[in-house]
Design a protein around this motif. Sequence first.
Motif, mmCIF file in Angstrom:
data_model
loop_
_atom_site.group_PDB
_atom_site.id
_atom_site.type_symbol
_atom_site.label_atom_id
_atom_site.label_comp_id
_atom_site.label_asym_id
_atom_site.label_seq_id
_atom_site.Cartn_x
_atom_site.Cartn_y
_atom_site.Cartn_z
ATOM 1 N N PRO A 1 -24.593 -19.665 -40.773
ATOM 2 C CA PRO A 1 -24.435 -18.915 -42.026
ATOM 3 C C PRO A 1 -25.774 -18.415 -42.561
ATOM 4 N N ARG A 2 -25.746 -17.197 -43.084
ATOM 5 C CA ARG A 2 -26.917 -16.549 -43.682
ATOM 6 C C ARG A 2 -28.055 -16.330 -42.677
ATOM 7 N N ARG A 3 -27.716 -16.310 -41.391
ATOM 8 C CA ARG A 3 -28.715 -16.032 -40.359
ATOM 9 C C ARG A 3 -28.222 -14.904 -39.470
ATOM 10 N N LEU A 4 -29.137 -14.163 -38.927
ATOM 11 C CA LEU A 4 -28.781 -13.126 -37.968
ATOM 12 C C LEU A 4 -28.619 -13.738 -36.587
ATOM 13 N N PRO A 5 -27.752 -13.149 -35.770
ATOM 14 C CA PRO A 5 -27.651 -13.644 -34.395
ATOM 15 C C PRO A 5 -28.906 -13.310 -33.604
ATOM 16 N N ASN A 6 -29.077 -13.995 -32.487
ATOM 17 C CA ASN A 6 -30.202 -13.700 -31.609
ATOM 18 C C ASN A 6 -29.950 -12.362 -30.925
ATOM 19 N N MET A 7 -30.626 -11.347 -31.395
ATOM 20 C CA MET A 7 -30.390 -10.006 -30.881
ATOM 21 C C MET A 7 -30.807 -9.864 -29.422
ATOM 22 N N ALA A 8 -31.774 -10.683 -28.974
ATOM 23 C CA ALA A 8 -32.184 -10.630 -27.573
ATOM 24 C C ALA A 8 -31.020 -10.988 -26.662
ATOM 25 N N ASP A 9 -30.235 -11.994 -27.053
ATOM 26 C CA ASP A 9 -29.083 -12.389 -26.241
ATOM 27 C C ASP A 9 -28.021 -11.297 -26.214
#
Length: 719
Positions: free
Chosen positions: A285-293
């Motif tokens: 929650p309140r975090r962005l996903p790992n865009m690299a993945d």
Amino acid sequence: MNSSHKPSGKPGAKPHFRKKRHSADKSPAGRTMKPGSDPRLKPVFAKIGVPESKPFQADPFQEKAIEAVGKGDCLVMAPTGSGKTYIAEKAIEKVFSEGKRAWYASPLKALTNAIHTAFCRQFGEKNVGILTGDRKENPDAPLIIGTTEILRNQLYDAMHTGEDIRCDLVILDEAHYLGDPDRGVVWEETIIYMPPRVPLLLLSATIGNAEEIAGWLESMRSQTCTIIRAKRRPVPLQPLFFHPSGTLFPFLAEYDASLHIGRKGLHKKVLQYLSADKPPLLAPPRRLPNMADILAVLRHYNLLPAIFFLKSRADCDAAITLCDEAGLLADPERASALRNRMDELTRFWPHAARHPQRMHIERRGVAAHHSGHLPAWKMVVETLMSEGLLDAVFATSTVAAGVNFPARTVLVANSDRFNGTEFMPLSSTEFHQMTGRAGRRGKDRIGFAVALPGKFMDLRHFGRMINAPPTEVESQIRIDFSMALNLLLSHTPAMVKAIMNRSFAAFRIAHRLTGKSSRKASAGAAELLFADFNRHLRFLKEKGFVNNDDRLSDDGLWAAQLRIDQPVLVAEGFRRRLFPEKEPAVMAALMACFVNEREADDQEIPEHLIPEKLLKAFLHLRKQLQPFAKEMVAKGFPVFPLYLTPAVTVYHWTSGISWEEVHKNSPLAEGDLVRLLMRTAENLRHVGNLAHVFPGVSKNAIAAVNAILREPVTDAYTL
């Protein structure tokens, strides 16, 4: 460069991941996601690639539209990227061949600048002019590119002088702006005031009530309005669901990408995800996903380049820091071309050259794009993306309509949109503006729209929007003091009432009540608008801007030239001699107080940053105008507060302080700061038109405009 973005290896090959990874960047289970896909997507992915090059041949809808133009009005609705501009080009060629003139109106200055550049190449610079309020170049050219506000103002002037507008065809791009809450009134006025002899060509991707708009035009302009539709996308769209495990699934149970038709509801994996008690998450929650993945999965299936639509500017800026260098490491040729192109694009824009996000572009091949960035920087990002040099751009959904680049894949992380006041579910028009960027004509055989599950994504709403019909356009016409003053330049109240009868609002009400367009019903429906006009008229009479014979007084005549947000309040300031005849920085600062920008509200300012002479002038202005403003509020008219923060910011810039210093001391993002300064310059230009009444203040206003117009502000309209 080949912009098709080849896959990183053989099918099933292990994608490149970063060796070092912060624990917060891992999936909630502590594992990186692994690329996977539903077997039914295999034939879909097999379609990925560059289509075979063929000689250009106009589509049937384009040929029908070109034939209809000039025989009456024409409303063209076709998906993004399907070739509406080609219709405009052919219509302009026809006008030129007859020795006539054309006007091309667009809602956005950035779009206007881009169209101007393209049409200069197409028709030659000597034949193309541009009018945006900021730019006035070659105004006597046979083709004028400009904002709709400028065209509306030209119609005001033509009605006042009794002259006919110098135009034989008007093209209204993005015609669905007729229903825009903020700008729609300008579009409706433009259409109402346009002489019937001038045919209209309206271009739009999505309008849900085209027949109603065409009926309004025909009833008002007494000529045929031909509707041209093209429903098929130039590049078919495949909607996908991105499971947090890294597996891609079809979003709908059954979907025909070529026809853009879905049946039998959501795919079973989407339904399983929705029904799970604790579904897996892409990020805490309140975090962005790992865009690299996520990019690794997209790269594995050859789904790049991509546009990610995220919830906020901050998310866009943060997302690029969560990417890795895998894309450029795998393609050193593209990495070299990217750096060289970046040097070329920023050579003449030093502020863009020093942009703090430049390193992310050059190292990771990704960029953020939103209205908080400098216009020149956004142009750099758009150019790099359009040329296939970036893997991904992270943008806010609020700028979807103004994004000037396509991609193979669009990823949507939230199903709502901030409308300036609150978050509301995406409308079908907004949704299709976003997904319309998926699939590049001539570069892709298929495009993809991917739903990213998360706190702000309603997957069922995403599913409904895929096949939702276009949003209906609602009339946004409303009376304000600028409209009232300008209509009274050339119309009696009785004539204004007739204009209200011609409004789309009146037509819609009458049509809905009677099932047909009846003059009687339209007249009755227009009474509300005319009553509001009379309310404005009474106040203008009370304050001496209109005489008892319903004609503008001398004060009313010059006040009508103030085509700004709060013309009457500013006019009262002139009558009270509250604006300086010297000190351009003070003049600019005071005019900035009247710019209605949500981002320019008051915030606490360190005392040492507030010049004493500015504070004294600001407090005097506010005190002197307060009684007048209270009267306006008492009569039910909106009055926007006068804020000191934008005044201080504009003062510093106009005084010659460096951009870096002004931005450091301002609460505004760079893009918002440019917008405030440009809007202030527009207000000052209107003041500059009052030289015959207030020569000293007018001269000071022009000096203030010249002080504002330096880099990077000037970059906004020299691109």
